[in-house]
Scaffold this active site. Structure first.
Site, PDB file in Angstrom:
ATOM      1  N   TYR A  13      -0.040  -5.035   4.761  1.00  0.00           N
ATOM      2  CA  TYR A  13       0.209  -3.623   5.098  1.00  0.00           C
ATOM      3  C   TYR A  13      -1.046  -2.960   5.657  1.00  0.00           C
ATOM      4  O   TYR A  13      -1.022  -2.349   6.727  1.00  0.00           O
ATOM      5  CB  TYR A  13       0.691  -2.897   3.841  1.00  0.00           C
ATOM      6  CG  TYR A  13       0.819  -1.400   3.995  1.00  0.00           C
ATOM      7  CD1 TYR A  13       1.999  -0.824   4.468  1.00  0.00           C
ATOM      8  CD2 TYR A  13      -0.236  -0.550   3.657  1.00  0.00           C
ATOM      9  CE1 TYR A  13       2.114   0.554   4.595  1.00  0.00           C
ATOM     10  CE2 TYR A  13      -0.123   0.826   3.783  1.00  0.00           C
ATOM     11  CZ  TYR A  13       1.048   1.373   4.253  1.00  0.00           C
ATOM     12  OH  TYR A  13       1.154   2.739   4.384  1.00  0.00           O
ATOM     13  N   GLN A  14      -2.164  -3.095   4.934  1.00  0.00           N
ATOM     14  CA  GLN A  14      -3.392  -2.346   5.305  1.00  0.00           C
ATOM     15  C   GLN A  14      -3.905  -2.794   6.683  1.00  0.00           C
ATOM     16  O   GLN A  14      -4.343  -1.966   7.472  1.00  0.00           O
ATOM     17  CB  GLN A  14      -4.512  -2.555   4.274  1.00  0.00           C
ATOM     18  CG  GLN A  14      -4.042  -2.684   2.836  1.00  0.00           C
ATOM     19  CD  GLN A  14      -4.088  -1.407   2.025  1.00  0.00           C
ATOM     20  OE1 GLN A  14      -3.967  -0.310   2.577  1.00  0.00           O
ATOM     21  NE2 GLN A  14      -4.244  -1.534   0.728  1.00  0.00           N
TER      22      GLN A  14
ATOM     23  N   ASP B 127      -5.338  18.542   0.426  1.00  0.00           N
ATOM     24  CA  ASP B 127      -3.989  18.362   0.959  1.00  0.00           C
ATOM     25  C   ASP B 127      -4.112  18.200   2.485  1.00  0.00           C
ATOM     26  O   ASP B 127      -4.530  19.130   3.178  1.00  0.00           O
ATOM     27  CB  ASP B 127      -3.169  19.606   0.589  1.00  0.00           C
ATOM     28  CG  ASP B 127      -1.743  19.530   1.121  1.00  0.00           C
ATOM     29  OD1 ASP B 127      -1.496  18.797   2.080  1.00  0.00           O
ATOM     30  OD2 ASP B 127      -0.889  20.232   0.556  1.00  0.00           O
TER      31      ASP B 127
ATOM     32  N   ASP C 165      -6.510   4.332  -2.112  1.00  0.00           N
ATOM     33  CA  ASP C 165      -6.957   3.047  -2.680  1.00  0.00           C
ATOM     34  C   ASP C 165      -8.083   2.421  -1.861  1.00  0.00           C
ATOM     35  O   ASP C 165      -8.748   1.491  -2.321  1.00  0.00           O
ATOM     36  CB  ASP C 165      -5.778   2.076  -2.818  1.00  0.00           C
ATOM     37  CG  ASP C 165      -5.033   1.883  -1.506  1.00  0.00           C
ATOM     38  OD1 ASP C 165      -5.612   1.326  -0.569  1.00  0.00           O
ATOM     39  OD2 ASP C 165      -3.868   2.316  -1.413  1.00  0.00           O
TER      40      ASP C 165
ATOM     41  N   SER D 294       2.585   7.545   0.623  1.00  0.00           N
ATOM     42  CA  SER D 294       3.652   6.976  -0.187  1.00  0.00           C
ATOM     43  C   SER D 294       4.982   7.425   0.426  1.00  0.00           C
ATOM     44  O   SER D 294       5.011   7.963   1.541  1.00  0.00           O
ATOM     45  CB  SER D 294       3.490   7.396  -1.656  1.00  0.00           C
ATOM     46  OG  SER D 294       3.194   8.768  -1.738  1.00  0.00           O
TER      47      SER D 294
ATOM     48  N   ASP E  10      -1.470   6.959   5.799  1.00  0.00           N
ATOM     49  CA  ASP E  10      -1.136   5.934   4.800  1.00  0.00           C
ATOM     50  C   ASP E  10      -0.529   6.626   3.588  1.00  0.00           C
ATOM     51  O   ASP E  10      -1.194   6.839   2.575  1.00  0.00           O
ATOM     52  CB  ASP E  10      -2.405   5.165   4.412  1.00  0.00           C
ATOM     53  CG  ASP E  10      -2.126   4.153   3.315  1.00  0.00           C
ATOM     54  OD1 ASP E  10      -0.947   3.789   3.134  1.00  0.00           O
ATOM     55  OD2 ASP E  10      -3.076   3.734   2.641  1.00  0.00           O
TER      56      ASP E  10
ATOM     57  N   GLN F 139       0.927  13.180  -9.718  1.00  0.00           N
ATOM     58  CA  GLN F 139       1.895  12.100  -9.896  1.00  0.00           C
ATOM     59  C   GLN F 139       1.549  11.226 -11.095  1.00  0.00           C
ATOM     60  O   GLN F 139       0.472  11.338 -11.678  1.00  0.00           O
ATOM     61  CB  GLN F 139       1.936  11.232  -8.622  1.00  0.00           C
ATOM     62  CG  GLN F 139       0.565  10.709  -8.202  1.00  0.00           C
ATOM     63  CD  GLN F 139       0.451  10.429  -6.719  1.00  0.00           C
ATOM     64  OE1 GLN F 139       1.446  10.225  -6.034  1.00  0.00           O
ATOM     65  NE2 GLN F 139      -0.764  10.400  -6.199  1.00  0.00           N
TER      66      GLN F 139
HETATM   67  N1  SPD Z   1       7.437   2.006  -0.756  1.00  0.00           N
HETATM   68  C1  SPD Z   1       6.010   1.980  -0.870  1.00  0.00           C
HETATM   69  C2  SPD Z   1       5.291   2.456   0.339  1.00  0.00           C
HETATM   70  C3  SPD Z   1       3.817   2.539   0.094  1.00  0.00           C
HETATM   71  C4  SPD Z   1       3.015   2.867   1.291  1.00  0.00           C
HETATM   72  N2  SPD Z   1       1.639   3.225   1.008  1.00  0.00           N
HETATM   73  C5  SPD Z   1       0.859   2.225   0.412  1.00  0.00           C
HETATM   74  C6  SPD Z   1      -0.559   2.615   0.219  1.00  0.00           C
HETATM   75  C7  SPD Z   1      -1.464   1.449   0.398  1.00  0.00           C
HETATM   76  N3  SPD Z   1      -2.746   1.825   0.873  1.00  0.00           N
END
Ligand code: SPD
Length: 286
Positions: free
Chosen positions: A64-65, A140, A89, A161, A159, A34
């Site tokens: 979020y985390q 993967d 991350d 994307s 976690d 990516q």
């Molecule tokens: N639309 C963005 C969603 C991102 C989700 N993952 C974020 C990773 C953070 N550790």
């Protein structure tokens, strides 16, 4: 001075774009998987962007985390082993590491470049990648779980994307079935579950798909300014079929851990499962 604006791509939210004032590009390149960008923003600290979509900013990443991690971990009475899918991350690993009862953490990230740039530019997120309990695999995760060689875990956190690009396989039925097969009895899965305002149909589909494999499935959410529409949720799945398997914490946060938390509390845990009417009508609990 003229402001340079970073503008997010609108891959999964047509008709709207979020912008951040950008001070300086710290890294920009293509990995094997990516487009990877890290920039210094004017008001949100350093920002990690994958394929044009914001993944984490230093200012609000905790919302979020903490939630994708502590919702499943505090729903489990005694978690000892945790698998993190993605999470390159290191933010989720940092939150898992706060649970002193956890003995084994395996993290399976497909893209070493994400971890490399996070170690360099997001040190507060990535510090726990050095935790001695953690094994980091660059692999993967869909294949890792399919192979059946991963062993069993008490909690699995996905976690990822968004389901375009490398994370697309992580939203398929086969993947959810393999997650189930990699859990110990009473195991719990927490996955990135997208946004109520933008992806209600997708969320309903995912809940239906995971409902084939887990007796208890619920959506919970957090607020976060730099994700599309300021909200993102989590699909939580438990092998425990009791009514409060997910929405009532089984353990309370001790005082020392509470000092490290900026979003999660036991009250927030319960509140995160309470949905607005428009969402509840579409995605009532399985
Ligand atoms: N639309 C963005 C969603 C991102 C989700 N993952 C974020 C990773 C953070 N550790």
């Amino acid at each position: 001075k003229q402001t340079t604006w970073f503008s997010e791509t609108e891959a999964m939210w047509p008709g709207q774009k979020f912008c951040l004032a950008q001070e300086e590009v710290l890294f920009h390149g293509k990995s094997d998987f990516q487009d990877v960008l890290v920039f210094k923003s004017e008001t949100y600290g350093n920002v990690l962007v994958l394929d044009g979509v914001i993944q984490a900013t230093e200012r609000d990443e905790f919302a979020y985390q903490e939630m994708i991690t502590h919702l499943p971990l505090y729903s489990h009475a005694n978690p000892k082993s945790v698998l993190i899918v993605g999470g390159g991350d290191g933010g989720v690993a940092r939150e898992v590491a706060k649970h002193t009862g956890v003995e084994k953490i395996v993290m399976c990230e497909i893209d070493p470049k994400v971890t490399e740039v996070s170690r360099k530019y997001l040190p507060k997120m990535s510090a726990s990648l050095e935790d001695p309990r953690l094994t980091l695999l660059f692999q993967d995760a869909a294949e890792y779980l399919r192979s059946g060689e991963c062993g069993k875990f008490d909690v699995i956190i996905v976690d990822s994307s968004d389901p375009v690009g490398p994370a697309e396989v992580l939203f398929r039925s086969e993947f959810y079935e393999n997650l189930k097969n990699a859990l110990n009895p009473n195991g719990i899965v927490s996955t990135q579950g997208e946004c109520l305002w933008l992806h209600l149909d997708l969320i309903a589909d995912v809940l239906g798909r995971v409902g084939q494999f887990f007796p208890t499935v619920q959506y919970a959410y957090t607020t976060i300014p730099t994700y599309p529409s300021g909200q993102i949720g989590f699909v939580l799945c438990s092998l425990d079929d009791s009514v409060d398997a997910l929405n009532k914490p089984k353990r309370i946060v001790d005082a020392k851990t509470a000092e490290t938390l900026e979003y999660y509390t036991s009250k927030v845990h319960e509140a995160a499962f309470v949905l607005p009417a428009f969402a509840e009508k579409k995605i009532s609990p399985v």
